[in-house]
Design a protein around this motif. Structure first.
Motif, mmCIF file in Angstrom:
data_model
loop_
_atom_site.group_PDB
_atom_site.id
_atom_site.type_symbol
_atom_site.label_atom_id
_atom_site.label_comp_id
_atom_site.label_asym_id
_atom_site.label_seq_id
_atom_site.Cartn_x
_atom_site.Cartn_y
_atom_site.Cartn_z
ATOM 1 N N ASN A 17 42.076 33.977 33.585
ATOM 2 C CA ASN A 17 42.542 35.438 33.744
ATOM 3 C C ASN A 17 42.840 35.631 35.334
ATOM 4 O OD1 ASN A 17 42.002 36.736 31.245
ATOM 5 N ND2 ASN A 17 39.897 35.919 31.519
ATOM 6 N N PHE A 18 42.533 34.957 36.204
ATOM 7 C CA PHE A 18 42.842 34.680 37.782
ATOM 8 C C PHE A 18 44.170 33.952 37.919
ATOM 9 C CE2 PHE A 18 38.009 35.507 37.329
ATOM 10 C CZ PHE A 18 38.350 36.849 37.191
ATOM 11 N N ALA A 19 44.874 33.372 36.742
ATOM 12 C CA ALA A 19 45.991 32.537 37.212
ATOM 13 C C ALA A 19 47.027 33.273 37.635
ATOM 14 C CB ALA A 19 46.284 31.892 35.833
ATOM 15 N N SER A 20 47.044 34.454 37.464
ATOM 16 C CA SER A 20 48.268 35.245 37.937
ATOM 17 C C SER A 20 48.049 35.664 39.453
ATOM 18 C CB SER A 20 48.433 36.599 37.196
ATOM 19 O OG SER A 20 48.934 37.542 37.743
ATOM 20 N N PRO A 21 48.838 35.492 40.462
ATOM 21 C CA PRO A 21 48.594 35.973 41.846
ATOM 22 C C PRO A 21 48.361 37.686 41.821
ATOM 23 C CG PRO A 21 50.316 34.528 41.896
ATOM 24 C CD PRO A 21 50.118 34.895 40.301
ATOM 25 N N ILE A 22 48.638 38.241 41.158
ATOM 26 C CA ILE A 22 48.309 39.685 41.297
ATOM 27 C C ILE A 22 46.973 39.853 40.417
ATOM 28 C CG2 ILE A 22 49.201 42.141 40.250
ATOM 29 C CD1 ILE A 22 52.101 41.128 40.646
ATOM 30 N N ARG A 23 46.656 39.535 39.406
ATOM 31 C CA ARG A 23 45.265 39.579 39.141
ATOM 32 C C ARG A 23 44.399 39.079 39.998
ATOM 33 N NH1 ARG A 23 47.965 37.634 33.800
ATOM 34 N NH2 ARG A 23 46.532 35.696 33.793
ATOM 35 N N PHE A 24 44.590 37.950 40.565
ATOM 36 C CA PHE A 24 43.660 37.208 41.461
ATOM 37 C C PHE A 24 43.439 38.400 42.634
ATOM 38 C CE2 PHE A 24 42.738 34.737 45.245
ATOM 39 C CZ PHE A 24 41.636 33.914 44.632
ATOM 40 N N SER A 25 44.562 38.727 43.193
ATOM 41 C CA SER A 25 44.534 39.573 44.326
ATOM 42 C C SER A 25 43.954 40.955 44.063
ATOM 43 C CB SER A 25 45.874 39.884 45.151
ATOM 44 O OG SER A 25 46.594 38.629 45.230
ATOM 45 N N LEU A 26 44.106 41.384 42.848
ATOM 46 C CA LEU A 26 43.621 42.664 42.454
ATOM 47 C C LEU A 26 41.994 42.572 42.389
ATOM 48 C CD1 LEU A 26 43.576 45.459 40.774
ATOM 49 C CD2 LEU A 26 43.864 44.329 38.693
ATOM 50 N N MET A 27 41.501 41.459 41.797
ATOM 51 C CA MET A 27 39.871 41.478 41.776
ATOM 52 C C MET A 27 39.518 41.072 43.087
ATOM 53 S SD MET A 27 38.760 41.933 38.726
ATOM 54 C CE MET A 27 37.128 40.970 39.147
ATOM 55 N N ALA A 28 40.296 40.457 43.895
ATOM 56 C CA ALA A 28 39.881 40.326 45.427
ATOM 57 C C ALA A 28 39.565 41.548 46.242
ATOM 58 C CB ALA A 28 40.627 39.292 46.167
ATOM 59 N N SER A 29 40.506 42.419 45.698
ATOM 60 C CA SER A 29 40.564 44.072 46.294
ATOM 61 C C SER A 29 39.343 44.866 45.863
ATOM 62 C CB SER A 29 41.743 44.428 45.991
ATOM 63 O OG SER A 29 43.030 43.770 46.515
ATOM 64 N N LEU A 30 38.711 44.460 44.749
ATOM 65 C CA LEU A 30 37.752 45.454 43.879
ATOM 66 C C LEU A 30 36.602 44.601 44.182
ATOM 67 C CD1 LEU A 30 39.674 46.175 40.647
ATOM 68 C CD2 LEU A 30 39.350 47.734 42.824
ATOM 69 N N GLY A 31 35.851 44.662 45.199
ATOM 70 C CA GLY A 31 34.641 44.220 45.679
ATOM 71 C C GLY A 31 33.632 45.186 44.917
ATOM 72 N N ASP A 32 32.118 44.770 45.133
ATOM 73 C CA ASP A 32 31.144 45.444 44.328
ATOM 74 C C ASP A 32 31.090 46.645 44.923
ATOM 75 O OD1 ASP A 32 28.955 45.912 42.825
ATOM 76 O OD2 ASP A 32 27.340 44.750 44.187
ATOM 77 N N TRP A 79 42.052 55.275 38.324
ATOM 78 C CA TRP A 79 41.224 54.600 39.120
ATOM 79 C C TRP A 79 40.771 53.485 38.606
ATOM 80 C CZ3 TRP A 79 41.461 59.753 39.006
ATOM 81 C CH2 TRP A 79 41.865 60.434 40.457
ATOM 82 N N VAL A 80 40.542 52.054 39.502
ATOM 83 C CA VAL A 80 40.276 51.016 38.793
ATOM 84 C C VAL A 80 38.852 50.518 39.554
ATOM 85 C CG1 VAL A 80 40.971 48.670 38.248
ATOM 86 C CG2 VAL A 80 42.619 50.428 38.128
ATOM 87 N N ARG A 81 37.967 49.835 38.854
ATOM 88 C CA ARG A 81 37.001 49.394 39.566
ATOM 89 C C ARG A 81 36.489 47.889 38.734
ATOM 90 N NH1 ARG A 81 32.434 49.628 36.642
ATOM 91 N NH2 ARG A 81 32.102 51.611 35.354
ATOM 92 N N SER A 82 35.882 46.802 39.373
ATOM 93 C CA SER A 82 35.456 45.649 38.627
ATOM 94 C C SER A 82 34.307 46.161 37.851
ATOM 95 C CB SER A 82 35.465 44.492 39.523
ATOM 96 O OG SER A 82 34.560 44.818 40.598
ATOM 97 N N ARG A 87 33.198 40.619 38.200
ATOM 98 C CA ARG A 87 32.763 40.102 39.506
ATOM 99 C C ARG A 87 32.269 38.742 39.379
ATOM 100 N NH1 ARG A 87 31.534 45.430 39.985
ATOM 101 N NH2 ARG A 87 29.161 45.153 39.676
ATOM 102 N N ASP A 88 31.323 38.635 38.560
ATOM 103 C CA ASP A 88 30.655 37.064 38.249
ATOM 104 C C ASP A 88 31.648 36.330 38.115
ATOM 105 O OD1 ASP A 88 28.168 38.508 38.697
ATOM 106 O OD2 ASP A 88 27.632 38.502 36.640
ATOM 107 N N ALA A 89 32.610 36.485 37.109
ATOM 108 C CA ALA A 89 33.687 35.734 36.645
ATOM 109 C C ALA A 89 34.765 35.209 37.666
ATOM 110 C CB ALA A 89 34.304 36.195 35.458
ATOM 111 N N PHE A 90 34.812 36.235 38.682
ATOM 112 C CA PHE A 90 35.497 36.114 39.851
ATOM 113 C C PHE A 90 34.969 35.124 40.771
ATOM 114 C CE2 PHE A 90 37.727 37.399 44.001
ATOM 115 C CZ PHE A 90 39.061 36.778 43.733
ATOM 116 N N GLU A 91 33.495 35.266 40.858
ATOM 117 C CA GLU A 91 32.889 34.564 42.068
ATOM 118 C C GLU A 91 32.843 33.200 41.446
ATOM 119 O OE1 GLU A 91 31.228 32.952 45.128
ATOM 120 O OE2 GLU A 91 31.696 34.965 45.061
ATOM 121 N N GLY A 92 32.641 32.802 40.103
ATOM 122 C CA GLY A 92 32.548 31.458 39.630
ATOM 123 C C GLY A 92 33.868 30.835 39.789
#
Length: 109
Positions: A17-32, A79-82, A87-92
């Motif tokens: 799910n984070f293979a796309s640079p945009i999806r990866f960057s999106l999750m990185a932008s949406l901290g807790d 509005w978008v939030r994780s 967040r757990d999947a992104f941290e993994g």
């Protein structure tokens, strides 16, 4: 030929799910606890509306983000939030990347 390791390579834990640079960057932008509107995300990620919309839809289908639609005055806004799952999947995913890099450093000549 070397013997196979008993420990699986960390790449197995990478989340597609984070293979796309945009999806990866999106999750990185949406901290807790961070919720950003679509326009702010578009500016942060420096991308067009369509790829951002597709990234949000993809991550929302996986339960990694929640998109909330409302109006600000007469203008519709998103509005978008994780989510905790996201967040757990992104941290993994990040941890697997760190381990891959560490393994590469062990194999230096």
């Amino acid at each position: 030929m070397s013997e196979p390791s008993a420990t699986p390579h960390p790449r197995i834990r990478l989340d597609d799910n984070f293979a796309s640079p945009i999806r990866f960057s999106l999750m990185a932008s949406l901290g807790d606890g961070i919720e950003l509107d679509f326009a702010a995300l578009r500016e942060i990620l420096q991308c067009a509306d369509s790829p951002l919309s597709k990234a949000i839809t993809h991550l929302q289908a996986g339960g990694y983000v929640v998109a909330r639609k409302a109006s600000l005055g007469s203008r519709p806004r998103t509005w978008v939030r994780s989510t905790r799952l996201g967040r757990d999947a992104f941290e993994g995913h990040l941890q697997a990347l760190r381990e891959i890099v560490a393994l590469g450093g062990q194999n230096s000549l």
